[in-house]
Design an enzyme around this catalytic site. Structure first.
Site, PDB file in Angstrom:
ATOM      1  N   TYR A  99      33.959  -3.827  -3.669  1.00 47.92           N
ATOM      2  CA  TYR A  99      33.001  -4.346  -2.705  1.00 47.92           C
ATOM      3  C   TYR A  99      32.697  -3.271  -1.643  1.00 47.92           C
ATOM      4  O   TYR A  99      33.036  -2.106  -1.809  1.00 47.92           O
ATOM      5  CB  TYR A  99      33.502  -5.653  -2.118  1.00 47.92           C
ATOM      6  CG  TYR A  99      33.635  -6.725  -3.183  1.00 47.92           C
ATOM      7  CD1 TYR A  99      32.513  -7.188  -3.869  1.00 47.92           C
ATOM      8  CD2 TYR A  99      34.875  -7.235  -3.549  1.00 47.92           C
ATOM      9  CE1 TYR A  99      32.617  -8.146  -4.870  1.00 47.92           C
ATOM     10  CE2 TYR A  99      34.989  -8.201  -4.555  1.00 47.92           C
ATOM     11  CZ  TYR A  99      33.861  -8.640  -5.213  1.00 47.92           C
ATOM     12  OH  TYR A  99      33.969  -9.581  -6.205  1.00 47.92           O
ATOM     13  N   HIS A 101      38.664  -7.240   3.465  1.00 48.07           N
ATOM     14  CA  HIS A 101      38.603  -7.027   2.024  1.00 48.07           C
ATOM     15  C   HIS A 101      38.097  -5.617   1.758  1.00 48.07           C
ATOM     16  O   HIS A 101      36.909  -5.335   1.842  1.00 48.07           O
ATOM     17  CB  HIS A 101      37.665  -8.065   1.397  1.00 48.07           C
ATOM     18  CG  HIS A 101      37.792  -8.190  -0.088  1.00 48.07           C
ATOM     19  ND1 HIS A 101      38.396  -7.235  -0.882  1.00 48.07           N
ATOM     20  CD2 HIS A 101      37.389  -9.174  -0.948  1.00 48.07           C
ATOM     21  CE1 HIS A 101      38.354  -7.627  -2.151  1.00 48.07           C
ATOM     22  NE2 HIS A 101      37.750  -8.798  -2.202  1.00 48.07           N
ATOM     23  N   GLY A 102      39.037  -4.739   1.429  1.00 50.50           N
ATOM     24  CA  GLY A 102      38.680  -3.359   1.121  1.00 50.50           C
ATOM     25  C   GLY A 102      38.888  -3.017  -0.338  1.00 50.50           C
ATOM     26  O   GLY A 102      39.051  -1.834  -0.678  1.00 50.50           O
ATOM     27  N   THR A 114      37.888 -16.462  -4.687  1.00 52.12           N
ATOM     28  CA  THR A 114      36.579 -17.096  -4.600  1.00 52.12           C
ATOM     29  C   THR A 114      36.596 -18.420  -5.348  1.00 52.12           C
ATOM     30  O   THR A 114      37.040 -18.491  -6.487  1.00 52.12           O
ATOM     31  CB  THR A 114      35.505 -16.169  -5.203  1.00 52.12           C
ATOM     32  OG1 THR A 114      35.452 -14.970  -4.427  1.00 52.12           O
ATOM     33  CG2 THR A 114      34.145 -16.830  -5.192  1.00 52.12           C
ATOM     34  N   ARG A 134      43.307  -5.308   2.730  1.00 50.76           N
ATOM     35  CA  ARG A 134      43.566  -5.381   1.288  1.00 50.76           C
ATOM     36  C   ARG A 134      42.846  -4.238   0.575  1.00 50.76           C
ATOM     37  O   ARG A 134      41.649  -4.018   0.795  1.00 50.76           O
ATOM     38  CB  ARG A 134      43.088  -6.716   0.716  1.00 50.76           C
ATOM     39  CG  ARG A 134      43.662  -7.011  -0.679  1.00 50.76           C
ATOM     40  CD  ARG A 134      43.234  -8.365  -1.195  1.00 50.76           C
ATOM     41  NE  ARG A 134      44.219  -8.890  -2.141  1.00 50.76           N
ATOM     42  CZ  ARG A 134      43.933  -9.632  -3.195  1.00 50.76           C
ATOM     43  NH1 ARG A 134      42.676  -9.957  -3.466  1.00 50.76           N
ATOM     44  NH2 ARG A 134      44.877 -10.069  -3.987  1.00 50.76           N
ATOM     45  N   GLY A 152      47.596 -15.580  -7.147  1.00 54.36           N
ATOM     46  CA  GLY A 152      46.265 -16.139  -7.149  1.00 54.36           C
ATOM     47  C   GLY A 152      46.150 -17.374  -8.017  1.00 54.36           C
ATOM     48  O   GLY A 152      46.286 -18.501  -7.550  1.00 54.36           O
ATOM     49  N   ARG A 153      45.906 -17.154  -9.307  1.00 50.59           N
ATOM     50  CA  ARG A 153      45.619 -18.282 -10.198  1.00 50.59           C
ATOM     51  C   ARG A 153      46.753 -19.305 -10.261  1.00 50.59           C
ATOM     52  O   ARG A 153      46.501 -20.505 -10.422  1.00 50.59           O
ATOM     53  CB  ARG A 153      45.278 -17.759 -11.593  1.00 50.59           C
ATOM     54  CG  ARG A 153      43.855 -17.190 -11.678  1.00 50.59           C
ATOM     55  CD  ARG A 153      43.616 -16.435 -12.968  1.00 50.59           C
ATOM     56  NE  ARG A 153      44.348 -15.168 -12.982  1.00 50.59           N
ATOM     57  CZ  ARG A 153      44.362 -14.336 -14.013  1.00 50.59           C
ATOM     58  NH1 ARG A 153      43.716 -14.647 -15.119  1.00 50.59           N
ATOM     59  NH2 ARG A 153      45.019 -13.193 -13.945  1.00 50.59           N
TER      60      ARG A 153
END
Length: 363
Positions: free
Chosen positions: A183, A178-179, A27, A230, A316-317
């Site tokens: 969420y 997106h699993g 995000t 995911r 990611g980052r």
């Protein structure tokens, strides 16, 4: 230059990738908050990172009630499709491959974020008690979500399928459901958030039904070769509590394996060794990810691939701060530090202004 397993090409007949480094979905909160159209710089942001074997976008909401916070983009309207078409064109022009992540946050949102101040929806009216949520008005306490009717659950399944169709219209190479991370999909899977008594709750089979029916609907819409999933087994994030993570995810994986999906993307976090346990049960491509307090290192990804626990590894980052991450891994170049205060929202700063390595002079 290619000694690292991360830098080897990959081709399973469906995914053909120049390396095994995946840019994980993250995000960034930079879309227009009213229209949910991606920021004009989004095409530059993703094109800068086209050297990844595969890019998975930030989560894109499938329904207005699935929006989790300010600046989260959607993939529902024609304007969304047009905005994302600019992104996919830019990535493809730079030689990359890009999947859209399909996302609905369920209870992980707030009335100030949703249309007309509506309550969040969820499998059951179970409130997040011990954390707050970021909104345009700052951090606020969570509210008790409204339980979805059976008809609303079925409509949400259809919304995911429609979003997948929009992704193909927008030029994406595929989609990822997106699993994970507490969420909506995981809210249906977990015992503490799914207290339903209809066909989407109760027994393990019924708790899995939402995830399975979403995957089947998306596959029917765009083809299994374009669809990934995911998951984050045993992840306590966002106050999820899975009483039997092993039993839940073994059954889910066994149920979905015959569909012939493009990949399974596993976030390992928690006591359950999901990669080691689920790898033998998954016949197709598996992407691994570690979700910890510090960015995952190159060495950690190499260890997973060398052990045969995954085919690809997602970062990611490190990708936020290093648009040319595969090149830096290949040349042992130093990594740019990430500016944590600039991850969410804003404009170019902390988004498209991280420097890439200077080209090596020739001659």
């Amino acid at each position: 230059m290619t000694a690292s397993p991360l830098l080897r090409s990959y081709d399973d007949g469906r995914l053909s990738l120049p390396n095994r480094i995946v840019m994980a979905p993250m995000t960034r909160g930079r879309a227009d908050d009213v229209s949910a159209v991606p920021h004009p710089l989004t095409k530059e942001y993703y094109a800068q990172r086209a050297g990844a074997g595969l890019i998975v976008t930030e989560g894109l909401w499938a329904d207005p009630l699935g929006k989790g916070g300010p600046g989260i983009p959607g993939l529902v309207t024609d304007a969304h499709v047009a905005g994302w078409r600019e992104v996919t064109d830019a990535v493809h022009a730079a030689g990359g491959r890009i999947f859209a992540q399909l996302w609905h946050v369920g209870r992980m949102t707030h009335p100030v974020t949703l249309p007309d101040g509506e309550l969040p929806v969820a499998p059951s009216p179970v409130r997040i008690e011990h954390q707050q949520i970021f909104t345009k008005d700052g951090l606020l306490d969570h509210v008790t979500p409204r339980a979805m009717t059976t008809a609303e659950v079925e409509a949400t399944i259809a919304a995911y399928a429609a979003e997948a169709r929009n992704a193909v219209r927008a030029g994406f190479d595929g989609v990822e459901l997106h699993g994970a991370n507490g969420y909506l999909v995981q809210q249906f899977l977990a015992e503490n958030t799914n207290r339903r008594t209809d066909r989407f709750g109760g027994s393990l089979t019924r708790r899995l039904r939402f995830a399975v029916e979403v995957m089947e609907a998306v596959v029917a819409e765009v083809g299994a070769e374009r669809v990934g999933l995911r998951i984050s087994p045993d992840n306590p994030e966002n106050e999820i509590a899975e009483e039997d993570a092993q039993g839940t995810y073994r059954t889910l994986v066994d149920t979905l394996a015959p569909l012939g999906l493009a990949y399974l993307h596993i976030i390992e976090r928690g006591a359950y060794p999901a990669l080691a346990d689920l790898r033998p049960r998954w016949p197709g491509t598996l992407i691994a990810n570690f979700n910890g307090p510090q960015p995952t290192t190159r060495e950690a990804g190499e260890k997973v691939l060398n052990a045969g626990l995954a085919d690809l590894f997602s970062y990611g980052r490190l990708f936020i701060a290093n648009p040319d991450l595969p090149t830096r891994f290949a040349t042992d170049a130093p990594l740019n530090p990430i500016r944590e205060d600039l991850i969410y929202g804003g404009d170019a700063e902390g988004y498209t202004d991280y420097p890439a390595l200077a080209p090596t002079p020739v001659g």
